[in-house]
Every structure is written in structure tokens, then in C-alpha cells.
Design a protein around this motif. Sequence first.
Motif, mmCIF file in Angstrom:
data_model
loop_
_atom_site.group_PDB
_atom_site.id
_atom_site.type_symbol
_atom_site.label_atom_id
_atom_site.label_comp_id
_atom_site.label_asym_id
_atom_site.label_seq_id
_atom_site.Cartn_x
_atom_site.Cartn_y
_atom_site.Cartn_z
ATOM 1 N N ASP A 132 10.240 15.275 -29.128
ATOM 2 C CA ASP A 132 9.760 16.570 -28.635
ATOM 3 C C ASP A 132 10.892 17.464 -28.149
ATOM 4 O OD1 ASP A 132 9.241 16.321 -25.177
ATOM 5 O OD2 ASP A 132 9.953 14.649 -26.383
ATOM 6 N N ALA A 145 -1.263 16.692 -36.135
ATOM 7 C CA ALA A 145 -1.516 17.399 -37.399
ATOM 8 C C ALA A 145 -0.221 17.672 -38.143
ATOM 9 C CB ALA A 145 -2.259 18.703 -37.117
ATOM 10 N N GLN A 146 0.822 17.986 -37.414
ATOM 11 C CA GLN A 146 2.141 18.211 -38.012
ATOM 12 C C GLN A 146 2.636 16.946 -38.714
ATOM 13 O OE1 GLN A 146 5.084 18.009 -35.010
ATOM 14 N NE2 GLN A 146 6.584 19.289 -36.076
ATOM 15 N N LEU A 147 2.411 15.782 -38.110
ATOM 16 C CA LEU A 147 2.836 14.518 -38.712
ATOM 17 C C LEU A 147 2.016 14.207 -39.962
ATOM 18 C CD1 LEU A 147 3.314 12.356 -35.485
ATOM 19 C CD2 LEU A 147 5.032 13.680 -36.741
ATOM 20 N N VAL A 149 12.257 15.945 -36.986
ATOM 21 C CA VAL A 149 11.350 17.049 -36.711
ATOM 22 C C VAL A 149 11.066 17.086 -35.214
ATOM 23 C CG1 VAL A 149 9.238 15.684 -37.055
ATOM 24 C CG2 VAL A 149 9.184 18.158 -37.397
ATOM 25 N N ASP A 159 0.731 16.357 -41.901
ATOM 26 C CA ASP A 159 1.203 17.287 -42.930
ATOM 27 C C ASP A 159 2.437 16.720 -43.635
ATOM 28 O OD1 ASP A 159 1.100 19.973 -44.212
ATOM 29 O OD2 ASP A 159 3.042 20.216 -43.226
ATOM 30 N N PHE A 160 3.367 16.162 -42.860
ATOM 31 C CA PHE A 160 4.558 15.553 -43.457
ATOM 32 C C PHE A 160 4.170 14.363 -44.332
ATOM 33 C CE2 PHE A 160 7.790 12.263 -43.481
ATOM 34 C CZ PHE A 160 8.903 12.959 -43.932
ATOM 35 N N PHE A 187 8.568 17.411 -32.456
ATOM 36 C CA PHE A 187 7.140 17.114 -32.404
ATOM 37 C C PHE A 187 6.347 18.244 -31.769
ATOM 38 C CE2 PHE A 187 3.458 15.396 -30.084
ATOM 39 C CZ PHE A 187 2.752 14.842 -31.138
ATOM 40 N N ARG A 188 5.232 18.578 -32.422
ATOM 41 C CA ARG A 188 4.294 19.558 -31.878
ATOM 42 C C ARG A 188 2.875 18.996 -31.792
ATOM 43 N NH1 ARG A 188 8.163 21.294 -30.137
ATOM 44 N NH2 ARG A 188 9.341 23.155 -30.699
ATOM 45 N N SER A 189 2.468 18.229 -32.824
ATOM 46 C CA SER A 189 1.093 17.723 -32.839
ATOM 47 C C SER A 189 0.960 16.617 -33.874
ATOM 48 C CB SER A 189 0.114 18.846 -33.184
ATOM 49 O OG SER A 189 0.311 19.266 -34.529
#
Length: 205
Positions: free
Chosen positions: A172, A194-196, A188, A198-199, A190-192
Motif C-alpha cells: 500500500d 478488485a484491482q488484484l 503495484v 483485474d490483474f 494496493f487499492r482494492s
Amino acid sequence: MIKLFVFDLGNVILPFEHRQIAVKLHEKSTEKEAFTPEQLFDVMFDLQNGLINPYEEGLMSSAEFLSNLKRQFRLDIDMNAFSNIWNPIFRDDPEVNKVIFYLKEKRYPLFLLSNTNELHFSYIMENYPIVHWFDEWLLSFEVGAKKPKQRIYDAIFEKMDVKPNEVFYVDDISKYVETAQQLGLNGVVFRSAAQLWDFIQKNGI
């Protein structure tokens, strides 16, 4: 191709709020009028000069850490009472847990890479089963170095024969991700969860 996922612990796997520690410790001082909770927080957690730094690099025991705080802030508190303030600052993130479970089912090795301390991690091991899904724990107080020092990142490659560009690192704190990227890791901020996801989807994982 990604062969290893490395995750930070605090505010990635386990969200936490640590300002409450200073507020509660302030109430334990016999001279609380002489300083504010914010000043106590800074002495503990300042990124450059905070007492947390030698403690989280294994240069100071839990008893020594508490002794320093008691002396500086005239705290009337024993180790048990201190632990009850220091430790319960974390919470689970069920959505991030799902990502960890998925990667584990796909048989990807999972490492934790964390700036942490003996008291916190002992508490986490007992109360948050998610950490037991990881294959390796690379902890600053055991390695003897905190992020962003290169030594703690080097510990990844001492545990697994993998190239830097085969590692995906999640943290983060942008400075720690930038250091990882400078060392050749994919990273990356970290934000959420959902972001993971997506990757994972974009990379066919």
C-alpha cells in the motif's frame, strides 16, 4: 510469467488503524498534561526517527520498547496491559482473502513481506488464520531490515529460486513498491481487491 506473489501485510492483507494506540497510551501517563497523543504517536511511529524502527528491525526487544515508552512518557502500564492496547488494531478483509484463496488454489507460492514487530505478529498468528495460507513470512524484525532497505527484498530470493521479473509485489506504500520495481520486480500500489482481480484476469492467472 509470474511465478511468485509477494504481499505486504498491514493495509493489504489486514487493514489497521494505529492512531488509537497513542490515544489509549496517553491515558496511561502520570504526566499526560505534558504532551499530546499526537506527540506520543510521532515518537513511536515517525518513519525516520520513531522508536518503532529499531523495534521492527529486531534491534530492540518488546520489553525494551515498552521500557523506552514508559520512561519517556511516564506510562503506568505493564506488558500485558500494553499488549491489550498495542495489538487489537487489525481486521480481516474478506475480499482480499478471496484473492489469496484463489492464488493458493492455483498453486502459486505466496510470501508475506512485512515491516512488523514481535508483539503484532504473534497476535496476528493467533487471531488471523489468513497468514497461515502463506508459504513464507519475511518479517522485518527477523530479517533485521525494514522496507525500503534492499536487504528485506533480497530475502525473497534467498527463499525461492526465482528471477525478479517473475515476482509480483503488492504494497500500500508507493515508496516500497518503487524500490521493488527498481530491483526488477513487478509491483503495484494496493487499492482494492478488485484491482488484484483485474490483474489476475488480464494476465490469465
